[in-house]
Design an enzyme around this catalytic site. Structure first.
Site, PDB file in Angstrom:
ATOM      1  N   LYS A   1       0.851  -1.193   0.000  1.00 51.78           N
ATOM      2  CA  LYS A   1       0.000   0.000   0.000  1.00 51.78           C
ATOM      3  C   LYS A   1       0.885   1.241   0.000  1.00 51.78           C
ATOM      4  CE  LYS A   1      -3.959   1.914   2.587  1.00 51.78           C
ATOM      5  NZ  LYS A   1      -4.831   1.711   3.762  1.00 51.78           N
TER       6      LYS A   1
ATOM      7  N   SER B   1      -9.688   1.186   2.837  1.00 55.03           N
ATOM      8  CA  SER B   1      -8.900   1.987   1.923  1.00 55.03           C
ATOM      9  C   SER B   1      -7.793   1.195   1.224  1.00 55.03           C
ATOM     10  CB  SER B   1      -8.255   3.156   2.683  1.00 55.03           C
ATOM     11  OG  SER B   1      -7.337   2.691   3.654  1.00 55.03           O
TER      12      SER B   1
ATOM     13  N   SER C   1      -9.889  -0.816   7.048  1.00 56.28           N
ATOM     14  CA  SER C   1      -9.189  -0.741   5.774  1.00 56.28           C
ATOM     15  C   SER C   1      -8.369  -1.936   5.332  1.00 56.28           C
ATOM     16  CB  SER C   1      -8.307   0.518   5.758  1.00 56.28           C
ATOM     17  OG  SER C   1      -9.091   1.666   5.933  1.00 56.28           O
TER      18      SER C   1
END
Length: 494
Positions: free
Chosen positions: A86, A161, A185
């Site tokens: 990420k 996310s 997330s």
């Protein structure tokens, strides 16, 4: 060993290491296979749009690992295993954007602590992936890359996310997925993309070198295709980091290895509470409810005792009245941005707002976050509510003599592109800081856009530092169900 043809799709750490040992695969060949797959499916074909950048050093690192392997074998438990990272986590020498154009030129000078741990274990960072900008919501859309799509239904979001991580792992663009979780997330993309998403106890995994959102609730965690590999990755990334004081609490709470808890009979004699208030009651919730209840039956068939909990916990009210994420965003993010100094044109949340270099979808949240902070009465009230919630969960576990609590991660299927994420329950684990894990539970009915249906995730939560019990439950259910399936797009397996 006999050379056998290596299959990239749904590869595991063990299958890759076996291929290295029998001579049918090298690290360099493996990295090429994954990059070829990314090129085939991410920006063309189904256009998943999950990859922000390929690590230009990946082949060099693979060559080095191949040389070391020739001399002395595997260099560590994750030798040569590719990581999808990420893009709010610092990787030395690469840009860390948090999905925002405002940070598009900022290069990281040092690895995040979690990256050091992964490298020490032999892993290779193959790519940095999309996220919902600054991790502030759950659809995985950013100004740096745009919208990432769900591989199981290209009309839907991949959760968020950490949806870039989830979509990329589901698509077999790499093996290890690393996300971050402040409210939902890590577990939201796992639920939406038919994966395992593991949120550890806050303090088990260091957050230093990760762009923060809310340090009370932030943690990093793995997003994987199976429970065994999840345990192996967690083994590699846990531990004390002097730059993250919360990790001091992990000392004495980390077993030698989580893999010893991978027991096919892990459900046997477990007592698991079904938190009824986290189930939906409308027509749109029916398919998810049916899938979760079928999993409860499997749990009972495999020796678990399932009991209903009727005390009311409302996930939406927890967001509205207890979660501190927006109240901490400004101060925690500003601390990170200040350290960038002259490397960045923005050194505060206000600078980002004034730059206008962000996706308009986050504007309301970041502008509101700029007006609030830890000094406010409302923040202190939420901290008290958080303590009361922690106590309530512990009381429920004591009252019902539970090993874990279970509920759907999302009460309805993950939303369509353009809609806001709703009906998620991950806030319970985020606010308490207790460990939780999402597993593939099954699929909704197939449709024209979702050939095998939309994935549904089941979530388990337990007491602090009790990750071992989560692994026993998760592995037992995974082996009984075997719900992991690769995406099918246009009726062709990808």
């Amino acid at each position: 060993m006999k050379k056998e043809k290596f299959c990239l799709e749904e590869a595991t750490i063990d299958s890759i290491h076996t291929a290295f040992k029998n001579g049918s695969l090298t690290c360099k060949e493996l990295i090429k296979k994954y990059i070829d797959r990314i090129e085939k499916y991410d920006k063309i074909g189904p256009m998943i749009n999950s990859i922000i950048m390929i690590n230009k050093n990946a082949f060099k690192i693979a060559d080095e690992l191949d040389e070391k392997f020739k001399k002395s074998g595997l260099t560590g438990p994750l030798h040569g295993i590719p990581v999808l990272l990420k893009d709010n986590i610092n990787l030395e020498g690469t840009k860390t954007t948090a999905g925002s154009i405002s940070l598009k030129e900022v290069k990281s000078e040092k690895d995040a602590f979690i990256i050091k741990k992964l490298k020490d274990a032999g892993a290779i960072i193959i790519a940095k992936v999309n996220l919902h900008e600054f991790a502030v919501w759950g659809e995985t859309v950013s100004s740096i890359l745009g919208q990432t799509l769900n591989p199981y239904d290209l009309t839907r979001t991949p959760g968020g996310s950490s949806g870039g991580t989830g979509a990329a792992v589901a698509m077999n663009f790499g093996l290890i997925g690393i996300g971050t979780d402040t409210v939902n997330s890590v577990r939201s993309p796992a639920s939406a993309c038919n994966l395992v998403g593991f949120r550890p106890t806050v303090g088990l995994v260091s957050r230093s070198g990760i762009i923060p959102y809310s340090l009370t609730q932030d943690t990093a965690g793995p997003i994987m295709r199976n429970v065994e590999d999840t345990a192996k990755v967690l083994d590699a990334i846990v531990g004390y980091d002097v730059k993250d004081p919360m990790t001091a609490w992990s000392i004495g709470n980390i077993p030698k290895t989580y893999t010893k808890h991978l027991n096919k009979d892990g459900l046997n004699r477990k007592r698991i509470g079904v938190l009824k208030s986290l189930f939906g009651n409308e027509k749109i919730h029916k398919q998810v409810n049916d899938i979760i209840y079928s999993n409860l039956k499997v749990m009972e068939d495999n020796g678990a005792e399932v009991v209903n909990i009727y005390e009311n916990i409302d996930a939406d009210k927890l967001i509205e009245q207890t979660s501190v994420h927006l109240y901490e965003l400004k101060e925690d993010l500003n601390e990170y941005l200040k350290e960038l100094g002259s490397r960045s044109k923005v050194n505060s949340l206000n600078d980002i707002i004034e730059s206008k270099k962000y996706h308009k979808g986050i504007e309301t949240n970041i502008k509101f976050a700029e007006t609030i902070d830890r000094s406010m009465h409302e923040y202190n009230k939420r901290i008290v509510n958080r303590i009361e919630l922690q106590n309530l969960v512990m009381e429920l576990m004591a009252k019902y003599k539970l090993d874990a609590i279970v509920y759907p991660h999302q009460k309805r299927p993950v939303v369509k592109v353009g809609e806001s994420q709703v009906d998620r329950n991950g806030v319970l684990g985020a606010i308490t800081g207790f460990p939780s894990c999402v597993l593939p539970a099954g699929f909704t009915n197939p449709t024209e856009t979702a050939p095998i249906g939309i994935p549904v995730g089941i979530e388990f939560l337990t007491r602090k530092w009790n990750e071992s019990v989560l692994f026993e439950i998760a592995y037992g259910l995974e082996q009984a169900n075997k719900n992991r399936k690769s995406p099918i797009i246009n009726k062709n397996v990808v």
